[in-house]
Design a protein around this motif. Structure first.
Motif, PDB file in Angstrom:
ATOM      1  N   PHE A 150       0.834  -1.210   0.000  1.00 13.65           N
ATOM      2  CA  PHE A 150       0.000   0.000   0.000  1.00 13.65           C
ATOM      3  C   PHE A 150       0.865   1.255   0.000  1.00 13.65           C
ATOM      4  O   PHE A 150       0.659   2.179  -0.790  1.00 13.65           O
ATOM      5  CB  PHE A 150      -0.939   0.016   1.210  1.00 13.65           C
ATOM      6  CG  PHE A 150      -1.693   1.310   1.359  1.00 13.65           C
ATOM      7  CD1 PHE A 150      -2.852   1.546   0.631  1.00 13.65           C
ATOM      8  CD2 PHE A 150      -1.220   2.314   2.204  1.00 13.65           C
ATOM      9  CE1 PHE A 150      -3.530   2.763   0.734  1.00 13.65           C
ATOM     10  CE2 PHE A 150      -1.893   3.521   2.318  1.00 13.65           C
ATOM     11  CZ  PHE A 150      -3.055   3.742   1.585  1.00 13.65           C
ATOM     12  N   LEU A 151       1.852   1.284   0.887  1.00 13.22           N
ATOM     13  CA  LEU A 151       2.731   2.446   0.997  1.00 13.22           C
ATOM     14  C   LEU A 151       3.504   2.684  -0.293  1.00 13.22           C
ATOM     15  O   LEU A 151       3.586   3.816  -0.788  1.00 13.22           O
ATOM     16  CB  LEU A 151       3.697   2.268   2.170  1.00 13.22           C
ATOM     17  CG  LEU A 151       4.806   3.317   2.299  1.00 13.22           C
ATOM     18  CD1 LEU A 151       4.232   4.711   2.476  1.00 13.22           C
ATOM     19  CD2 LEU A 151       5.740   2.956   3.448  1.00 13.22           C
ATOM     20  N   MET A 152       4.066   1.626  -0.859  1.00 12.48           N
ATOM     21  CA  MET A 152       4.886   1.782  -2.057  1.00 12.48           C
ATOM     22  C   MET A 152       4.063   2.278  -3.251  1.00 12.48           C
ATOM     23  O   MET A 152       4.515   3.130  -4.013  1.00 12.48           O
ATOM     24  CB  MET A 152       5.573   0.446  -2.405  1.00 12.48           C
ATOM     25  CG  MET A 152       6.629   0.010  -1.419  1.00 12.48           C
ATOM     26  SD  MET A 152       8.092   1.105  -1.368  1.00 12.48           S
ATOM     27  CE  MET A 152       7.697   2.095   0.059  1.00 12.48           C
ATOM     28  N   GLN A 153       2.845   1.751  -3.398  1.00 13.59           N
ATOM     29  CA  GLN A 153       2.019   2.200  -4.520  1.00 13.59           C
ATOM     30  C   GLN A 153       1.606   3.657  -4.337  1.00 13.59           C
ATOM     31  O   GLN A 153       1.640   4.450  -5.288  1.00 13.59           O
ATOM     32  CB  GLN A 153       0.778   1.323  -4.662  1.00 13.59           C
ATOM     33  CG  GLN A 153      -0.053   1.618  -5.912  1.00 13.59           C
ATOM     34  CD  GLN A 153       0.750   1.450  -7.194  1.00 13.59           C
ATOM     35  OE1 GLN A 153       1.309   0.383  -7.455  1.00 13.59           O
ATOM     36  NE2 GLN A 153       0.845   2.505  -8.005  1.00 13.59           N
ATOM     37  N   LEU A 154       1.235   4.035  -3.119  1.00 14.62           N
ATOM     38  CA  LEU A 154       0.884   5.432  -2.859  1.00 14.62           C
ATOM     39  C   LEU A 154       2.077   6.343  -3.111  1.00 14.62           C
ATOM     40  O   LEU A 154       1.937   7.431  -3.678  1.00 14.62           O
ATOM     41  CB  LEU A 154       0.406   5.588  -1.407  1.00 14.62           C
ATOM     42  CG  LEU A 154       0.119   7.029  -0.952  1.00 14.62           C
ATOM     43  CD1 LEU A 154      -0.987   7.663  -1.788  1.00 14.62           C
ATOM     44  CD2 LEU A 154      -0.224   7.070   0.532  1.00 14.62           C
ATOM     45  N   GLN A 155       3.272   5.884  -2.711  1.00 19.93           N
ATOM     46  CA  GLN A 155       4.473   6.686  -2.938  1.00 19.93           C
ATOM     47  C   GLN A 155       4.722   6.909  -4.418  1.00 19.93           C
ATOM     48  O   GLN A 155       5.037   8.027  -4.848  1.00 19.93           O
ATOM     49  CB  GLN A 155       5.685   5.986  -2.310  1.00 19.93           C
ATOM     50  CG  GLN A 155       6.921   6.848  -2.237  1.00 19.93           C
ATOM     51  CD  GLN A 155       6.829   7.893  -1.146  1.00 19.93           C
ATOM     52  OE1 GLN A 155       7.229   7.659  -0.023  1.00 19.93           O
ATOM     53  NE2 GLN A 155       6.314   9.066  -1.466  1.00 19.93           N
ATOM     54  N   ALA A 156       4.575   5.855  -5.209  1.00 19.49           N
ATOM     55  CA  ALA A 156       4.746   5.981  -6.668  1.00 19.49           C
ATOM     56  C   ALA A 156       3.714   6.945  -7.250  1.00 19.49           C
ATOM     57  O   ALA A 156       4.037   7.781  -8.108  1.00 19.49           O
ATOM     58  CB  ALA A 156       4.626   4.605  -7.319  1.00 19.49           C
TER      59      ALA A 156
END
Length: 494
Positions: free
Chosen positions: A413-419
């Protein structure tokens, strides 16, 4: 006997890790991680027991050797990477610490930092590439000299040693024979001249820190002495601060390449080449590494709480059992329903640099559930990292991709939001122990296991990519507006 192994000691904020890397197979064959205690004697103070750190490292090494049965003759060398800025003071003769290690997170000198005059702040920025903050080592050393009688007495006798964790480990591993640091760790002390690559006499004089209490500065790939281990003597061939080690382990060897480590905190480093850039933005200029007398530099943005915020959700708030659960909980919601979390447990790092900020949860209604708080906590990490990217853009730096590592980078979740926020591709290595691998590669270069950087580049593999999903500028603006307002309310609280 043919050499095939490289050992990395990765001494972090909460644990010590020892990995044994088989160069012939290009893989880690043993990974031993042991935790040590966190000490919080007062609000905002963070300490470690230096002897416990050393014993934890020693135990991890012994356990690795027992499990693998390797021989010293098979080892190219040892690379050390470490939590930066943390300070230890000890007796040069007895090797006994005079006080606990003052950890990089500790805010005890924040009030003192606030009193420093504008001219000195400018000098520190110009000379060191850093800003005045309790985060860095200089004011920690000054505090020890002012508050620990034994340190003052040792200084008068020329027996006082000040060192960051790398120096302490080199000293202990060599039975007190070697008192060294490298340029990356020296550059985090607020006492190191970034252009001259040496201790800065003006700053040493201002903070009243004896020059002879500081270690000799070597290259990151260099001869740091012979470690006395339970299997025999092994050369210490590399020393590099943990975030620079991650940059190196990610293969960001060229100007323009960047990485972000999602660990206890988040540390985004951008390779800027062979000249320091004393940016006017709220970012740090630092040494990336020094090899064969040639230094590469980086711009850095530091977020103090990331993985520690998830630990808070788990251990303090009992809202999650692990990081993976936080990802699924967050993905089950359409939004955090206006809830914002600012995990400023030890103040705020880049780009706010407020030692007096404290954590908050805001936007709570009767409909707020634990899931909203969990999601808002993950969002806070992404927002703060995006803050840093926006500062880099003001410095004419444009990201095209971001290489990611650290335990929290496994949070989908965090990585996709960051991207989505950054609008760039995030790529993660198949091996998550990137910080330790940086130390492996550094020691490997010094011992001839690797002949050139291109050999290391070809050994690095990436296995996960997060491609940005287009997020409208209006949505980004709305999310960041709420974040900025929450930040504002958390600042100058303590």
């Amino acid at each position: 006997m043919e050499k095939k192994y490289i050992i990395a000691i990765d001494e972090g904020t909460t644990s010590a890790r020892v990995i044994i890397f088989d160069k012939s197979q290009n893989k880690i064959i043993n990974n031993t991680r042991l935790k040590f205690n966190q000490l919080f004697p007062k609000d905002g103070w963070v300490e470690h027991d230096p002897e416990e750190i050393w014993q934890t490292v020693k135990n991890a090494m012994d356990q690795s050797f027992a499990e693998t049965k390797i021989k010293a003759e098979e080892v190219f060398g040892i690379g050390i990477t470490n939590q930066r800025e943390t300070v230890i003071a000890w007796d040069k003769v007895s090797g006994k610490p005079v006080y606990n290690a003052i950890v990089w997170q500790c805010r005890r000198t924040a009030d003192y930092c606030k009193t420093l005059p504008h001219n000195l702040r400018r000098q520190i920025r110009t000379r060191t590439g850093l800003i005045v903050d309790a985060y860095f080592s200089a004011t920690k050393m000054r505090w020890i000299l002012q508050n620990v009688k034994a340190a003052r007495e040792l200084a008068k006798k020329d027996r006082l040693c000040f060192g960051t964790i790398d120096t302490w480990l080199v000293y202990k591993l060599t039975n007190g024979k070697c008192f060294y640091t490298d340029t990356t760790n020296a550059s985090r002390t607020m006492l190191f001249n970034l252009s001259k690559l040496e201790w800065d006499d003006y700053l040493l004089d201002y903070f009243k820190i004896p020059k002879n209490s500081l270690p000799k500065i070597l290259n990151s790939a260099d001869d740091f002495g012979m470690a006395q281990t339970s299997i025999g003597e092994i050369k210490i061939a590399g020393v590099i601060g943990d975030q620079q080690s991650s940059l190196f382990g990610q293969g960001c060897f060229k100007r323009g390449q960047a990485k972000n480590t999602y660990g206890t905190g988040c540390f985004l480093l951008f390779n800027i080449g062979d000249k320091p850039n004393l940016t006017k933005q709220n970012l740090l200029s630092t040494v990336a590494w020094t090899i064969n007398g040639k230094t590469a530099y980086a711009l850095e943005g530091s977020v103090f709480n990331a993985g520690s915020a998830l630990e808070w959700l788990h251990y303090n708030m009992n809202m999650i059992q692990n990081s993976f659960e936080s990802s699924s909980m967050s993905s089950s919601l359409k939004s955090s329903e206006g809830v914002y979390v600012v995990p400023a447990f030890t103040g705020l790092g880049a780009p706010y640099w407020d030692s007096f900020a404290r954590g908050l949860i805001i936007g709570i209604t009767r409909g707020t559930k634990p899931e909203h708080v969990v999601r808002a906590t993950l969002e806070s990490i992404a927002y703060n990292c995006y803050d840093i990217v926006l500062q880099m853009q003001k410095n004419n730096i444009k990201l095209t991709e971001l290489r990611c590592d650290g335990g929290v980078s496994n949070n989908n979740f965090l990585m996709q939001l960051q991207a989505d926020l950054m609008g760039v591709k995030l790529i993660c290595q198949e091996n998550s122990d990137v910080t330790a691998l940086g130390a492996v590669y550094m020691a490997g270069l010094q011992t001839g296991a690797y002949k050139k950087l291109s050999e290391i580049e070809s050994a690095i593999g990436f296995d996960k990519t997060y491609t940005p999903i287009i997020m409208s500028q209006n949505k980004k603006t709305a999310l960041m507006k709420g974040w900025k307002e929450a930040i504002k309310r958390s600042q100058r609280w303590s």
